[in-house]
Enzyme design. Sequence first.
Site, PDB file in Angstrom:
ATOM      1  N   TYR A 162      77.019  34.953 -33.308  1.00  0.00           N
ATOM      2  CA  TYR A 162      76.621  36.264 -32.772  1.00  0.00           C
ATOM      3  C   TYR A 162      77.839  37.015 -32.232  1.00  0.00           C
ATOM      4  O   TYR A 162      78.045  38.199 -32.547  1.00  0.00           O
ATOM      5  CB  TYR A 162      75.582  36.066 -31.663  1.00  0.00           C
ATOM      6  N   LYS A 166      79.351  40.601 -33.686  1.00  0.00           N
ATOM      7  CA  LYS A 166      79.427  41.837 -32.899  1.00  0.00           C
ATOM      8  C   LYS A 166      80.880  42.305 -32.745  1.00  0.00           C
ATOM      9  O   LYS A 166      81.137  43.515 -32.685  1.00  0.00           O
ATOM     10  CB  LYS A 166      78.755  41.638 -31.546  1.00  0.00           C
TER      11      LYS A 166
END
Length: 256
Positions: A162, A166
């Site tokens: 994750y 990002k």
Amino acid sequence: MTDAPARFGDLTGKTVLVTGASQGLGAGFATTLAAAGAKVALAARQTGKLADLQTRIENAGGTAHAVAMDVTDAGSVRAGFDAAEAALGPVDVLVNNAGIAIPKPFLEVTEADWDAVLDTNLKGCFLAGQEAARRMAKRDGGSIVNIASVLGQQVIGQLASYCASKAGLIHLTKAMGLELARVGVRVNAIAPGYIETPINAEFFHSPAGEKLVKGIPQRRLGRENDLDGALLLLASDASRYMTGTVVTVDGGFLLG
Ligand SMILES: NC(=O)c1ccc[n+]([C@@H]2O[C@H](COP(=O)([O-])OP(=O)(O)OC[C@H]3O[C@@H](n4cnc5c(N)ncnc54)[C@H](OP(=O)(O)O)[C@@H]3O)[C@@H](O)[C@H]2O)c1
């Protein structure tokens, strides 16, 4: 080019497509954008939830249209844009919000976990962003708002895929901003901190969650409508001289 004063958050007559609009932040963004005058295309895989949201927006006097879209699939993205534009007219603003997380210790992350997170959070924004930009470039330009995260700027444990997705999205925002300025397309990101949604509420009321909240300088979690100011700024003409930027909305988390 106009020297008229920009009107903050006025989206009257604009068509906005929001990915991941079936629940959570995306559903809230769609509702806020509709209240600001936009015609909102609601895109995600769970079309039943989208239809319910469309009804809620219409009952409140807004305009919305649900379209099926899997952001990891280029054909589905194209078909979703076609359906949105047939119903609501050319897309002026894209909110790239669809995203997933698969929390796991790094040593246990599988190739399938990695691919699912990167395909949704990074490739999905590339596919939808490119589809939107190609269409916007043929008209008067437009605005793309990528929903990144403070975890693209600072890492925490158990979320390697994750955090990497990002961080990639923040760099993609800058790369797209650089290249697309000449065709009138602005690309910016919002980096939310910890926002309480039904999905994470239980964690934030646990001892570990409460400890995390104490580390936020403003000593509270974000609420969904805390993101509205940044969203309406970046979606509207009020940000017409902004591109490639990241607006952090985190109660000071990154300062801690
Ligand atoms: N909540 C937070 O504290 C927080 C903080 C920082 C950043 N964010 C970011 O904000 C965004 C929304 O998060 P959230 O908390 O609202 O998550 P959520 O409640 O789990 O909602 C995620 C949305 O993404 C959609 N989605 C997932 N995979 C998709 C795919 N392949 N194609 C199309 N849509 C897909 C889901 O719709 P379907 O399942 O119907 O497709 C759902 O509507 C994410 O990008 C997340 O990383 C959230």
